[in-house]
Design a protein around this motif. Structure first.
Motif, mmCIF file in Angstrom:
data_model
loop_
_atom_site.group_PDB
_atom_site.id
_atom_site.type_symbol
_atom_site.label_atom_id
_atom_site.label_comp_id
_atom_site.label_asym_id
_atom_site.label_seq_id
_atom_site.Cartn_x
_atom_site.Cartn_y
_atom_site.Cartn_z
ATOM 1 N N SER A 126 25.090 73.411 31.495
ATOM 2 C CA SER A 126 23.786 72.777 31.689
ATOM 3 C C SER A 126 23.819 71.771 32.828
ATOM 4 O O SER A 126 22.791 71.490 33.451
ATOM 5 C CB SER A 126 23.339 72.067 30.407
ATOM 6 N N ALA A 127 25.011 71.219 33.112
ATOM 7 C CA ALA A 127 25.126 70.215 34.170
ATOM 8 C C ALA A 127 26.590 70.060 34.585
ATOM 9 O O ALA A 127 27.499 70.288 33.791
ATOM 10 C CB ALA A 127 24.577 68.869 33.701
ATOM 11 N N VAL A 128 26.780 69.691 35.839
ATOM 12 C CA VAL A 128 28.108 69.409 36.389
ATOM 13 C C VAL A 128 28.008 68.144 37.235
ATOM 14 O O VAL A 128 27.075 67.996 38.035
ATOM 15 C CB VAL A 128 28.617 70.570 37.272
ATOM 16 N N GLY A 129 28.938 67.226 37.045
ATOM 17 C CA GLY A 129 28.903 65.980 37.802
ATOM 18 C C GLY A 129 30.289 65.523 38.213
ATOM 19 O O GLY A 129 31.306 66.068 37.753
ATOM 20 N N ILE A 130 30.306 64.534 39.069
ATOM 21 C CA ILE A 130 31.559 63.914 39.507
ATOM 22 C C ILE A 130 31.560 62.477 39.020
ATOM 23 O O ILE A 130 30.588 61.749 39.234
ATOM 24 C CB ILE A 130 31.671 63.915 41.047
ATOM 25 N N SER A 131 32.611 62.068 38.346
ATOM 26 C CA SER A 131 32.766 60.660 37.993
ATOM 27 C C SER A 131 33.836 60.059 38.891
ATOM 28 O O SER A 131 34.885 60.668 39.114
ATOM 29 C CB SER A 131 33.138 60.489 36.515
ATOM 30 N N ARG A 132 33.540 58.899 39.406
ATOM 31 C CA ARG A 132 34.430 58.249 40.366
ATOM 32 C C ARG A 132 34.698 56.817 39.924
ATOM 33 O O ARG A 132 33.807 56.110 39.493
ATOM 34 C CB ARG A 132 33.775 58.251 41.753
ATOM 35 N N PHE A 155 29.218 69.968 31.423
ATOM 36 C CA PHE A 155 28.424 69.828 30.206
ATOM 37 C C PHE A 155 27.907 71.197 29.759
ATOM 38 O O PHE A 155 27.256 71.905 30.530
ATOM 39 C CB PHE A 155 27.263 68.867 30.448
ATOM 40 N N PRO A 156 28.223 71.585 28.510
ATOM 41 C CA PRO A 156 27.848 72.916 28.011
ATOM 42 C C PRO A 156 26.336 73.094 27.899
ATOM 43 O O PRO A 156 25.587 72.134 27.678
ATOM 44 C CB PRO A 156 28.501 72.975 26.628
ATOM 45 N N ALA A 157 25.912 74.354 28.001
ATOM 46 C CA ALA A 157 24.492 74.673 27.880
ATOM 47 C C ALA A 157 24.077 74.945 26.443
ATOM 48 O O ALA A 157 22.883 74.966 26.140
ATOM 49 C CB ALA A 157 24.160 75.888 28.751
ATOM 50 N N VAL A 177 33.621 60.437 28.798
ATOM 51 C CA VAL A 177 32.524 61.399 28.843
ATOM 52 C C VAL A 177 32.099 61.770 27.420
ATOM 53 O O VAL A 177 32.928 61.878 26.525
ATOM 54 C CB VAL A 177 32.933 62.658 29.646
ATOM 55 N N LYS A 178 30.789 61.951 27.198
ATOM 56 C CA LYS A 178 30.238 62.295 25.896
ATOM 57 C C LYS A 178 29.592 63.672 25.953
ATOM 58 O O LYS A 178 28.872 63.996 26.894
ATOM 59 C CB LYS A 178 29.211 61.251 25.447
ATOM 60 N N ASN A 179 29.854 64.467 24.908
ATOM 61 C CA ASN A 179 29.284 65.809 24.788
ATOM 62 C C ASN A 179 29.579 66.670 26.013
ATOM 63 O O ASN A 179 28.731 67.440 26.480
ATOM 64 C CB ASN A 179 27.767 65.733 24.559
ATOM 65 N N GLY A 180 30.774 66.525 26.540
ATOM 66 C CA GLY A 180 31.144 67.296 27.705
ATOM 67 C C GLY A 180 32.644 67.308 27.908
ATOM 68 O O GLY A 180 33.418 66.797 27.086
ATOM 69 N N TYR A 181 33.052 67.889 29.000
ATOM 70 C CA TYR A 181 34.465 68.039 29.343
ATOM 71 C C TYR A 181 34.758 67.267 30.628
ATOM 72 O O TYR A 181 33.926 67.227 31.536
ATOM 73 C CB TYR A 181 34.820 69.516 29.551
#
Length: 220
Positions: A126-132, A155-157, A177-181
């Motif tokens: 459902s979403a992909v992001g970068i944490s820095r 983040f799963p769909a 991270v919450k509800n994601g990998y």
């Protein structure tokens, strides 16, 4: 792992994957995490080893000031740096294993033949992001060499994602991270524009951008 609307046999991660790119598809975007880690480790080990040798030589040849107590302290410090310099040799098998993060028309995958490989099609995200995380600038040296930790967040769909991807369980809600990998990629800020390019090329609609988080000691 199945990619796209047509079911395909599961592929071996240590073989070319996918076996054939669709016609006119852009080439995969590949980040060689394993290769970069080897280079950084060797550079760091070389610097530590030189410092350690100089300190040990100074202590053993009486080139230190402050008496025998100072010489012992310098000797101990030198031995510590020598040990740091030897660490890449001791852990070379683990350090040198091939690891690549790959983005293509099918999805995103972690190629790690000797570790924990996984692959996810775009339709399951459902979403992909970068944490820095950037080191706070306290000393003058922090302005010259500022450590930046980079992670890829997925983040799963749908709720059934975890059941279909047990090979990713070690990344589930990792760190903050919450509800994601979360996949830690180390302290290499040059990965950020590469990941951004890949996401904007393949799935701009689900790309969340960069999220800055507070720096913590020991953060991966």
């Amino acid at each position: 792992m199945m990619y796209g609307p047509h079911q395909q046999p599961q592929q071996q991660f240590n073989a070319p994957y996918p076996p054939q790119q669709p016609a006119f598809a852009p080439p995969p975007v590949v980040i060689d995490v394993g290769g970069d880690a080897k280079v950084k480790a060797l550079i760091g080990a070389s610097v530590a080893g030189v410092i350690g040798l100089m300190a040990v030589f100074s202590a053993l040849t009486g080139q230190t000031t402050g008496g025998s107590g100072s010489a012992v302290a310098v000797l101990v410090l030198g031995l510590i740096f020598l040990f740091i310099g030897l660490l890449p040799i001791i852990t070379w098998r683990k350090l040198s294993r091939p690891r690549k993060l790959v983005f293509d028309v099918y999805g995103v995958r972690w190629d790690d033949p000797q570790g924990s490989p996984w692959a996810v099609p775009w339709a399951e995200l459902s979403a992909v992001g970068i944490s820095r995380t950037q080191q706070r600038r306290v000393k003058l040296a922090d302005y010259i060499m500022r450590k930046t930790m980079v992670r890829l967040d997925l983040f799963p769909a749908d709720p059934g994602f975890r059941g279909r991807h047990p090979d990713m369980e070690h990344l589930w809600e990792f760190h903050t991270v919450k509800n994601g990998y979360r996949l830690p990629l180390g302290s290499n800020p040059k990965y950020i524009p590469v990941i951004e390019h890949a996401m904007r090329q393949y799935r701009p609609a689900i790309y969340l951008g960069i999220r800055d988080e507070g720096f913590m000691v020991g953060l991966v």
